[in-house]
Design a protein around this motif. Sequence first.
Motif, PDB file in Angstrom:
ATOM      1  N   LEU A  25      45.878  15.652  32.741  1.00 58.58           N
ATOM      2  CA  LEU A  25      47.329  15.882  32.629  1.00 58.58           C
ATOM      3  C   LEU A  25      47.631  17.327  32.247  1.00 58.58           C
ATOM      4  O   LEU A  25      48.553  17.945  32.791  1.00 58.58           O
ATOM      5  CB  LEU A  25      47.932  14.940  31.588  1.00 58.58           C
ATOM      6  CG  LEU A  25      48.210  13.511  32.065  1.00 58.58           C
ATOM      7  CD1 LEU A  25      48.559  12.607  30.885  1.00 58.58           C
ATOM      8  CD2 LEU A  25      49.355  13.487  33.097  1.00 58.58           C
ATOM      9  N   THR A  32      44.742  24.453  43.449  1.00 55.63           N
ATOM     10  CA  THR A  32      45.267  24.341  44.816  1.00 55.63           C
ATOM     11  C   THR A  32      46.655  23.694  44.846  1.00 55.63           C
ATOM     12  O   THR A  32      47.329  23.749  45.862  1.00 55.63           O
ATOM     13  CB  THR A  32      44.316  23.514  45.694  1.00 55.63           C
ATOM     14  OG1 THR A  32      44.180  22.216  45.102  1.00 55.63           O
ATOM     15  CG2 THR A  32      42.948  24.165  45.789  1.00 55.63           C
ATOM     16  N   GLN A  40      51.253  23.261  37.772  1.00 58.81           N
ATOM     17  CA  GLN A  40      52.643  23.274  38.242  1.00 58.81           C
ATOM     18  C   GLN A  40      53.465  24.348  37.536  1.00 58.81           C
ATOM     19  O   GLN A  40      54.638  24.514  37.817  1.00 58.81           O
ATOM     20  CB  GLN A  40      53.303  21.908  37.995  1.00 58.81           C
ATOM     21  CG  GLN A  40      52.642  20.764  38.724  1.00 58.81           C
ATOM     22  CD  GLN A  40      52.706  20.907  40.230  1.00 58.81           C
ATOM     23  OE1 GLN A  40      53.656  21.441  40.777  1.00 58.81           O
ATOM     24  NE2 GLN A  40      51.665  20.459  40.922  1.00 58.81           N
ATOM     25  N   ALA A  59      56.265  21.879  46.430  1.00 58.51           N
ATOM     26  CA  ALA A  59      56.634  22.475  45.137  1.00 58.51           C
ATOM     27  C   ALA A  59      57.049  23.930  45.281  1.00 58.51           C
ATOM     28  O   ALA A  59      57.727  24.483  44.419  1.00 58.51           O
ATOM     29  CB  ALA A  59      55.462  22.354  44.164  1.00 58.51           C
ATOM     30  N   TYR A  72      45.817  19.822  32.934  1.00 61.02           N
ATOM     31  CA  TYR A  72      45.528  20.621  34.132  1.00 61.02           C
ATOM     32  C   TYR A  72      46.678  20.515  35.147  1.00 61.02           C
ATOM     33  O   TYR A  72      47.107  21.502  35.728  1.00 61.02           O
ATOM     34  CB  TYR A  72      44.213  20.159  34.748  1.00 61.02           C
ATOM     35  CG  TYR A  72      43.877  20.860  36.044  1.00 61.02           C
ATOM     36  CD1 TYR A  72      43.295  22.124  36.034  1.00 61.02           C
ATOM     37  CD2 TYR A  72      44.140  20.264  37.272  1.00 61.02           C
ATOM     38  CE1 TYR A  72      42.992  22.785  37.220  1.00 61.02           C
ATOM     39  CE2 TYR A  72      43.845  20.916  38.465  1.00 61.02           C
ATOM     40  CZ  TYR A  72      43.274  22.170  38.429  1.00 61.02           C
ATOM     41  OH  TYR A  72      42.970  22.805  39.610  1.00 61.02           O
ATOM     42  N   ILE A  73      47.137  19.297  35.325  1.00 60.25           N
ATOM     43  CA  ILE A  73      48.235  19.078  36.279  1.00 60.25           C
ATOM     44  C   ILE A  73      49.467  19.869  35.853  1.00 60.25           C
ATOM     45  O   ILE A  73      50.097  20.563  36.652  1.00 60.25           O
ATOM     46  CB  ILE A  73      48.560  17.567  36.388  1.00 60.25           C
ATOM     47  CG1 ILE A  73      47.399  16.817  37.061  1.00 60.25           C
ATOM     48  CG2 ILE A  73      49.856  17.341  37.167  1.00 60.25           C
ATOM     49  CD1 ILE A  73      47.475  15.298  36.919  1.00 60.25           C
ATOM     50  N   ASN A  74      49.787  19.783  34.581  1.00 57.41           N
ATOM     51  CA  ASN A  74      50.953  20.535  34.069  1.00 57.41           C
ATOM     52  C   ASN A  74      50.773  22.027  34.309  1.00 57.41           C
ATOM     53  O   ASN A  74      51.685  22.718  34.744  1.00 57.41           O
ATOM     54  CB  ASN A  74      51.139  20.286  32.571  1.00 57.41           C
ATOM     55  CG  ASN A  74      51.720  18.904  32.301  1.00 57.41           C
ATOM     56  OD1 ASN A  74      52.301  18.288  33.192  1.00 57.41           O
ATOM     57  ND2 ASN A  74      51.545  18.421  31.088  1.00 57.41           N
ATOM     58  N   GLY A 123      49.064  21.933  47.472  1.00 60.74           N
ATOM     59  CA  GLY A 123      49.924  20.998  46.752  1.00 60.74           C
ATOM     60  C   GLY A 123      49.128  19.891  46.078  1.00 60.74           C
ATOM     61  O   GLY A 123      47.956  19.661  46.391  1.00 60.74           O
ATOM     62  N   LEU A 124      49.772  19.252  45.124  1.00 60.38           N
ATOM     63  CA  LEU A 124      49.150  18.118  44.449  1.00 60.38           C
ATOM     64  C   LEU A 124      50.227  17.065  44.263  1.00 60.38           C
ATOM     65  O   LEU A 124      51.078  17.174  43.375  1.00 60.38           O
ATOM     66  CB  LEU A 124      48.554  18.536  43.094  1.00 60.38           C
ATOM     67  CG  LEU A 124      47.807  17.428  42.363  1.00 60.38           C
ATOM     68  CD1 LEU A 124      46.610  16.950  43.173  1.00 60.38           C
ATOM     69  CD2 LEU A 124      47.332  17.902  40.990  1.00 60.38           C
TER      70      LEU A 124
END
Lengths: 548, 548
Positions: A66, A123, A73, A517, A68-70, A135-136
Amino acid sequence: MHVRRRASFIMGRVSPGSVSRHGDTQRETGNAGYNKEARKNKYLLPAENGEKVTRLFLRELLNILLAYINKSQNRSSKVLDFHYPHQLKEGREGFSLELPDQPENLEQLLVDCRDTLKYGVKTGHPRFFNQLSTGLDIIGLAGEWLTSTANTNMFTYEVAPVFILMEEVILKKMQTFIGWSEEEGDGIFSPGGTMSNLYSVLLARYHFFPHVKTEGMHALPRLALFTSAHSHYSIKKSAVTLGIGSENVFLVKCDERGKMIPAELEYSIQTAKGKGLFPFYVNTTAGTTVYGAFDPISDIADICENHGLWLHVDGAWGGGLLLSERHRTKLRGIERASSVTWNPHKMMCVPLQCSAILVRKKGLLQKCNQLSAEYLFQMDKHYDTSYDTGDKTIQCGRHVDVFKLWLMWKAKGLEGFKAQIDHCLENAEYLHCKLQNRKDFQLVFQSKPEHSNVCFWYLPSYVRSMPPGTERNRDVHVSKVAPKIKAKMMESGATMVGYQPLGDKVNFFRCVFSNPATQKADVDFLVDEIARLGSNLSHLKYEPNQGV
Amino acid sequence: MHVRRRASFIMGRVSPGSVSRHGDTQRETGNAGYNKEARKNKYLLPAENGEKVTRLFLRELLNILLAYINKSQNRSSKVLDFHYPHQLKEGREGFSLELPDQPENLEQLLVDCRDTLKYGVKTGHPRFFNQLSTGLDIIGLAGEWLTSTANTNMFTYEVAPVFILMEEVILKKMQTFIGWSEEEGDGIFSPGGTMSNLYSVLLARYHFFPHVKTEGMHALPRLALFTSAHSHYSIKKSAVTLGIGSENVFLVKCDERGKMIPAELEYSIQTAKGKGLFPFYVNTTAGTTVYGAFDPISDIADICENHGLWLHVDGAWGGGLLLSERHRTKLRGIERASSVTWNPHKMMCVPLQCSAILVRKKGLLQKCNQLSAEYLFQMDKHYDTSYDTGDKTIQCGRHVDVFKLWLMWKAKGLEGFKAQIDHCLENAEYLHCKLQNRKDFQLVFQSKPEHSNVCFWYLPSYVRSMPPGTERNRDVHVSKVAPKIKAKMMESGATMVGYQPLGDKVNFFRCVFSNPATQKADVDFLVDEIARLGSNLSHLKYEPNQGV
């Protein structure tokens, strides 16, 4: 020696930051005895009472993911933290790639996970423009997590009942957008667009010469296939792999915009016939890799019909546009194709890998590839074994690539896919317009982008006064403008975009948009960043004895 | 019409059960406004302030996955809840496979995730014996979750620096176990054992005839390749795909135990030569699919050396035994192979997919497959581009399959892999011993298993008094003993094991062990369950005009 690190493995809700990278932060909170156990990975499931440690470990991992995801973005975080191979091999801050004889504990594994992400490339970052797949998508990601938890295999309905049916539903839907009739259409998901294109050549060969299966290429005339000079190299690779030979692949000339010229195809077919070859297959590209060009499928379909050739559409990159009312006309004529490659992992932002080969003629995939190994595909099972897709493929086991796409379709609906594809193409138009008005950039082609590819040179100040043409291009090339800017960009890490030469065009940047995004401000950032990085490049002038 | 269902999407810690499958349990707890938002998937990242909804959604998903993982490790839960294709297509309890035009909300997606798992097969269950790939390793799973979050591609160091280096480290380690020298060894991870085997044939062909790449098979003599009658069908499939033709694949006879007979290979080579064919490639199998037999690699290597043939070892299934001191002698001679297939997703319990093709001769993979597409593999990058592996493959993009294995190796160490492999083989020995002492079972071969495969017939009461032999086999066949038991087993769902005929052997069960979670009590359970399901099968006697 690598510095061994520990991280505290704490029960309950832990902020990702508490998994520390350094020193001995072996904080013991909560149940200390339990923590001690938790560090040993042998207490994970399937160990007796392993549920608790398993939950704890996977929750910690989730926190790391999470975070990493944040971060990925977050525009203020870097796209990458570049290191050279030797640096990573040396073990940055104790991150060792070496494989131990003895087990590591769970804390160390979590640190390894964090480090793996730290030194990788984001990526999913809205400023990552380097690849066609960017994108993710969170739902796609959820789909992939579930897929790996289900950990099964697409070869039989027996072990993958739900996924097999989802594949059927999705493939049928994709066929509808291609425009095939209810009675037509078959397909399969394969490990990437290159493999899907290989399938198309394999199927075409079998369609015209079914005895190739038993007798091999020796029983066939010398085959010739046709693809445009701008098409993906996978067509040539397929010819090499399948034993057709790269010299029997005719690269048909394109116009300035990168589209195959139908008259040139006709000419190539005649040339091949003149050489005693047997033309059997034409690839058209819907969305070329570099220019994003769409071949005129309808015109080429006429030629194929006339000569009795297999028409393949490589829509790995452009297939997604079929979902957009605004853009689908670019693929006009695709319904006349014998086969289509379409990679949802590109324009539909599905996590890697997700590529479909779609075949118009029903049953051909099965006939072409089946060997009916009884030890795998028993015909005396108690259910309809036509659902066992394993023998349709050139693989045996096959990864489940369909679920993430299925779940994303549920989440977005067709409407959502349409909107995100249109958005990506709007970004491309915006970039194109912007660059038209800048003196420090030159577009590779002036016409409006058809897909989301925008190709351009950065012009350092010392060439701006030169008129466009060979001399200026040579200076841009000799000064290594694109490679130098790219190297600086990788080291600065704020964005990523690719470059390449093409034909007689010296190295230019290719920006592509497939990440919903990405916003206009990110496009502005990219342009400014290239200008910044290129602002003080040294001027190397072309010397006649250097060659280009 | 499908019944639309909702589930409450509740902030914070929620037990998996609270994601309800039925009715309108739209409980609003905590921040009701937020819940409302959370249901709309457009509020996930990359939406502004999407961190919260994203975290909430992925935590809920984690709860679902954790519940599934726990269940799949729980012996009292079923391995599967079987439904026929038409039942699932009708939409069980509202679980609709259809793809909507409008988005579903997040709650519905979570319900869909639960249902997808519910109607699937728990391949990680300790009583799932149906495939060579079984088990669910938590660390491997964690590795796969991270891999999909990183969502990158193995073609260049640029976009996958860490994974590229991990692949190098792992492949080198595997080569060490094969026994190649420091100077030898190359390889790549591919999408499954069949693709790895295809690589081996492709490489052998290129090794002997490099001009095949440009000129195709027409420029070559007619090739012949050799593999045992018990080998995996992927060798024949490779010959079909590569244009060699299935009739040029010589299936060499095996002994009773399923091992290739070296003298028969010699005979086949002479036969091929006599037909004017050019022998170039021999596949030996280390662990056949059905019997788990190991071909005598050393003796076959002598023959290959003598004739100048490429020796491939298909160790997709048996390669893992190289890690076990106790069992690695079964692969004696493997160091003489030109190439080796080894699937960590089988005997090492790595989640699907994870298969390596290992090649003794350095540089061959690159030479054989590279096409040097400049738009992908720029040579003027600022780092050592030999780390860009994309052009070594017949794919272009390539899924990251290495990380989960790397992480598992960190977690277990070599010691852990050894222990789990030895444990699986002990289970096989245990089952073998057990069946030797039972009158209601007959082993297909009496000798101790070499791998973890155990093959056997169940003998219904009405044939037990018959002497072993053709007549009894016919009755077993005509009574459809194995298919009937399997059908009942699928419907009861407590365990799963495969069956197949082989050569002149009528349908028999093949039990394999690759899941370290399986214990002796599970083996006992399997045997008792088969006996229970087979206890009241009706006796159909063979009639001479039926055929077998």
